[in-house]
Write a protein that holds these residues in place. Structure first.
Motif, short mmCIF file in Angstrom:
data_model
loop_
_atom_site.label_atom_id
_atom_site.label_comp_id
_atom_site.label_asym_id
_atom_site.label_seq_id
_atom_site.Cartn_x
_atom_site.Cartn_y
_atom_site.Cartn_z
N LEU A 73 -40.41 36.48 -24.89
CA LEU A 73 -40.10 37.80 -25.57
C LEU A 73 -41.15 39.00 -25.12
CD1 LEU A 73 -38.85 39.40 -27.97
CD2 LEU A 73 -40.21 38.33 -29.35
N THR A 74 -41.01 39.68 -24.63
CA THR A 74 -42.01 40.91 -23.94
C THR A 74 -41.61 42.29 -23.83
OG1 THR A 74 -43.56 41.25 -22.38
CG2 THR A 74 -41.32 40.51 -21.57
N HIS A 75 -42.15 43.22 -24.07
CA HIS A 75 -42.04 44.64 -23.68
C HIS A 75 -42.26 44.87 -22.30
CE1 HIS A 75 -40.74 45.19 -27.64
NE2 HIS A 75 -42.14 44.79 -28.32
N VAL A 76 -43.18 44.26 -21.47
CA VAL A 76 -43.24 44.24 -20.23
C VAL A 76 -43.27 43.28 -19.17
CG1 VAL A 76 -45.51 44.94 -18.73
CG2 VAL A 76 -45.24 45.45 -21.25
N PRO A 77 -41.96 43.09 -18.66
CA PRO A 77 -41.66 42.08 -17.96
C PRO A 77 -42.21 42.10 -16.55
CG PRO A 77 -39.84 43.70 -18.08
CD PRO A 77 -40.70 44.03 -19.00
N PRO A 78 -42.52 41.08 -15.88
CA PRO A 78 -43.17 41.17 -14.74
C PRO A 78 -42.40 41.81 -13.50
CG PRO A 78 -42.34 38.68 -14.90
CD PRO A 78 -42.09 39.67 -16.08
N ALA A 79 -43.06 42.49 -12.46
CA ALA A 79 -42.37 43.18 -11.37
C ALA A 79 -41.50 42.10 -10.70
CB ALA A 79 -43.35 43.68 -10.57
N GLU A 80 -41.91 41.01 -10.66
CA GLU A 80 -41.18 40.06 -9.74
C GLU A 80 -40.43 38.88 -10.66
OE1 GLU A 80 -41.03 39.81 -6.41
OE2 GLU A 80 -42.02 41.80 -6.50
#
Length: 181
Positions: free
Chosen positions: A81-88
């Motif tokens: 659960l996140t509003h900022v997923p990783p770039a990769e």
């Protein structure tokens, strides 16, 4: 239908992580625990909070176990659960931006098994939304004095729990509870 279960190891004074999210305290309390081994077999998916996913690992430095759910004792679908997923992308991990979608996706992936919640904030959100079914806590014989609480909701309402089991292991006492209201 899958049920949501929050599991954590907690110090006797109620902390699941030390100051700054430090998990190094937990290392000496990891060991054989039949109740945990049984629980791991009941898990169909994991729903983890972003801080827990990116945070400290009690298995840091152990190449075989670091970064793996239950130190490598469990494998399967994980939802963060996140509003900022990783770039990769991260293999085997789905990043979801809202609680309802994360819970729905994790339940679908878990089938008839449990969705295990890792992370105090996600567990608190699930409890507040009336989604949390059970809590499994290993109580370690240590006082941390400060850190991240098992549940931290100042001014929150009382929640009644029903004890399902109470067991002992070499390094912890385990309590499993059902949320009843």
């Amino acid at each position: 239908m899958a049920r949501l279960l929050y599991s954590a190891t907690m110090s006797l004074d109620g902390f699941i992580a030390g100051p700054g999210g430090d998990m190094s305290w937990l290392t000496e309390f990891l060991g054989p625990n039949p109740a945990v081994e049984e629980l791991i077999g009941e898990i169909g998916a994991i729903l983890v909070g972003n801080r827990s996913f990116r945070g400290d690992d009690p298995h840091r430095g152990d190449v075989e176990r670091e970064g793996k759910a239950f130190g490598g004792g469990w494998e399967g679908p994980q939802f963060v659960l996140t509003h900022v997923p990783p770039a990769e992308p991260v293999p085997g991990v789905r990043f979801v931006g809202d609680l309802d979608s994360a819970v729905a996706e994790a339940k679908a992936a878990a089938g008839e098994r449990y969705v295990n919640i890792i992370g105090a904030d996600v567990a608190r959100q699930c409890l507040a939304a009336g989604m949390l079914d059970e809590i499994f806590v290993c109580i370690a014989p240590v006082l941390l004095g400060d850190g991240v609480r098992l549940f931290d909701q100042p001014g929150g309402a009382m929640v009644k729990l029903e004890r399902l089991s109470l067991t002992e292991a070499a390094l912890a006492s385990n309590v499993r509870l059902r949320v009843v209201g």
